[in-house]
Design a protein around this motif. Sequence first.
Motif, mmCIF file in Angstrom:
data_model
loop_
_atom_site.group_PDB
_atom_site.id
_atom_site.type_symbol
_atom_site.label_atom_id
_atom_site.label_comp_id
_atom_site.label_asym_id
_atom_site.label_seq_id
_atom_site.Cartn_x
_atom_site.Cartn_y
_atom_site.Cartn_z
ATOM 1 N N UNK A 60 22.727 -14.137 40.457
ATOM 2 C CA UNK A 60 21.781 -14.910 41.053
ATOM 3 C C UNK A 60 21.074 -14.291 42.209
ATOM 4 N N UNK A 61 21.234 -13.241 42.406
ATOM 5 C CA UNK A 61 20.507 -12.379 43.563
ATOM 6 C C UNK A 61 18.782 -12.206 42.745
ATOM 7 N N UNK A 62 18.662 -12.231 41.621
ATOM 8 C CA UNK A 62 17.569 -12.452 40.904
ATOM 9 C C UNK A 62 16.495 -13.424 41.447
ATOM 10 N N UNK A 63 17.477 -14.601 41.633
ATOM 11 C CA UNK A 63 16.676 -15.921 41.975
ATOM 12 C C UNK A 63 16.448 -15.941 43.375
ATOM 13 N N UNK A 64 17.230 -15.101 43.844
ATOM 14 C CA UNK A 64 17.216 -15.262 45.665
ATOM 15 C C UNK A 64 16.034 -14.251 46.137
ATOM 16 N N UNK A 65 15.752 -13.287 45.307
ATOM 17 C CA UNK A 65 14.835 -12.554 45.623
ATOM 18 C C UNK A 65 13.388 -13.140 45.298
ATOM 19 N N UNK A 66 13.276 -13.885 44.207
ATOM 20 C CA UNK A 66 12.338 -14.508 43.590
ATOM 21 C C UNK A 66 11.466 -15.511 44.667
ATOM 22 N N UNK A 67 12.646 -16.275 45.035
ATOM 23 C CA UNK A 67 12.366 -17.248 46.210
ATOM 24 C C UNK A 67 11.673 -16.600 47.521
ATOM 25 N N UNK A 68 12.324 -15.555 47.657
ATOM 26 C CA UNK A 68 11.975 -14.841 49.116
ATOM 27 C C UNK A 68 10.333 -14.176 48.895
ATOM 28 N N UNK A 69 10.280 -13.700 47.615
ATOM 29 C CA UNK A 69 8.882 -13.486 47.450
ATOM 30 C C UNK A 69 7.897 -14.588 47.472
ATOM 31 N N UNK A 70 8.158 -15.699 46.724
ATOM 32 C CA UNK A 70 7.458 -16.900 46.911
ATOM 33 C C UNK A 70 7.352 -17.232 48.210
ATOM 34 N N UNK A 71 8.069 -17.303 49.151
ATOM 35 C CA UNK A 71 7.694 -17.720 50.426
ATOM 36 C C UNK A 71 6.908 -16.849 51.338
ATOM 37 N N UNK A 72 6.909 -15.401 50.847
ATOM 38 C CA UNK A 72 6.080 -14.394 51.415
ATOM 39 C C UNK A 72 4.715 -14.470 50.871
ATOM 40 N N UNK A 73 4.764 -15.209 49.677
ATOM 41 C CA UNK A 73 3.421 -15.257 48.986
ATOM 42 C C UNK A 73 2.917 -14.034 48.427
ATOM 43 N N UNK A 74 4.211 -13.369 47.952
ATOM 44 C CA UNK A 74 4.248 -12.294 47.113
ATOM 45 C C UNK A 74 4.815 -12.167 45.996
ATOM 46 N N UNK A 75 4.125 -12.939 44.985
ATOM 47 C CA UNK A 75 4.806 -13.381 43.797
ATOM 48 C C UNK A 75 4.622 -12.298 42.924
ATOM 49 N N UNK A 76 5.766 -11.909 42.079
ATOM 50 C CA UNK A 76 5.620 -10.614 41.049
ATOM 51 C C UNK A 76 6.441 -10.961 39.854
ATOM 52 N N UNK A 77 6.838 -10.039 38.966
ATOM 53 C CA UNK A 77 7.891 -10.302 38.119
ATOM 54 C C UNK A 77 9.049 -10.552 38.280
ATOM 55 N N UNK A 78 9.937 -11.304 37.623
ATOM 56 C CA UNK A 78 11.524 -11.426 37.936
ATOM 57 C C UNK A 78 12.142 -10.210 38.065
ATOM 58 N N UNK A 79 12.646 -10.109 39.293
ATOM 59 C CA UNK A 79 13.524 -8.913 39.612
ATOM 60 C C UNK A 79 14.681 -8.927 39.133
ATOM 61 N N UNK A 80 15.202 -7.583 38.940
ATOM 62 C CA UNK A 80 16.759 -7.410 38.565
ATOM 63 C C UNK A 80 17.793 -7.814 39.736
ATOM 64 N N UNK A 81 18.948 -8.205 39.217
ATOM 65 C CA UNK A 81 19.701 -8.457 40.328
ATOM 66 C C UNK A 81 20.078 -7.069 41.265
ATOM 67 N N UNK A 82 20.634 -7.449 42.548
ATOM 68 C CA UNK A 82 21.187 -6.503 43.485
ATOM 69 C C UNK A 82 22.459 -6.590 43.848
ATOM 70 N N UNK A 83 23.204 -5.807 44.455
ATOM 71 C CA UNK A 83 24.612 -5.807 44.651
ATOM 72 C C UNK A 83 24.707 -6.654 46.312
ATOM 73 N N UNK A 84 23.747 -6.453 46.909
ATOM 74 C CA UNK A 84 23.752 -7.181 48.284
ATOM 75 C C UNK A 84 22.124 -7.563 48.555
ATOM 76 N N UNK A 85 21.957 -8.816 48.951
ATOM 77 C CA UNK A 85 20.653 -9.185 49.635
ATOM 78 C C UNK A 85 20.555 -8.946 51.019
#
Length: 333
Positions: A235-260
């Motif tokens: 689920x950290x992929x979606x969390x990263x994606x939403x952070x990028x959306x809030x920053x208006x820094x849209x990119x490709x869907x990211x791989x998951x990470x061990x910690x946010x």
Amino acid sequence: MIPFSVLDLSPITEGGSVAQSLENSRRLATAAEENGYKRFWLAEHHGMKGIASAATSLVISHVASATRSIRVGSGGIMLPNHSPLVIAEQFGTLAALYPGRIDLGLGRAPGTDMRTAQALRRNMETSANNFPNDVVELQALLGPGTEDQKIIAVPGADSNVPIWLLGSSHFSAHLAGILGLPFAFASHFAPDMLLTALEIYRERFTPSPQLDKPHVMVGVMGVAADTDEESDYLFTSMQQSFVALRRNARGRFPPPVKSMDGLWSSDEKIFVDHAMTYAVVGGPETIRSKIRTFIEQTKADELIISMPIFDMEARLHSLKLFGEAQRQLAAAA
């Protein structure tokens, strides 16, 4: 137990390609059909580096051609981006190619940033304000027609493609109720007005030729895995994606990470956690419990799940686990 469906955005992953994303949508749709899902919907977004479903009607056909029984449709077409006649012709064509399997979900948001919306719509002032009239016009174009009808959609006329209204606020709830259309609420990213919107829709509902009583679909973000820990990681992929959306820094869907930790601020964490209020993330037992609670809370008639998972095999496994959860909940009902 209510039926489950899938909402897909044809995510373009980091290191992936548009062609691969579209093929993944076909694979996901065929797996959804095999696992008993009712619908497979695709969403219209523009100018998003991580989403390949901009030409939504084309992707619907791409998916429908690989399946045989599952309903395929839009979740949704952003109607103010298009003329009703164009959408009637597109979905009339889809209905002719895949009889009895096409859904037309409609939204009034741009599905993009304002500059791209301007390029799509040209006239931003009237597009969204005309939404109720455009919906009625589209209904007429897809319906049986009348002798004095001046404009005819060919294909489209008398295809009677089922129309849904999609929304994340009270506006579409009012409109869907007044027009007697099924209503889908975007609770997978906009939780605030969910319960009040459903209440308004049900109270305002007027029977129509398409529908004799209220019918509600609710959306959730869903990530299922064999354990809660693994699903949290995915689920950290979606969390990263939403952070990028809030920053208006849209990119490709990211791989998951061990910690946010270190990847978001405290305010960004609050924003993402709130947007994901109704997310169903966990192992088999956890997702069954969360789904049961959510359905009891909303009294929904259908559930549609968006599965934001980077790895395709993990996405397919999640889809299988949600399918199993639906069957187990149905057996226990």
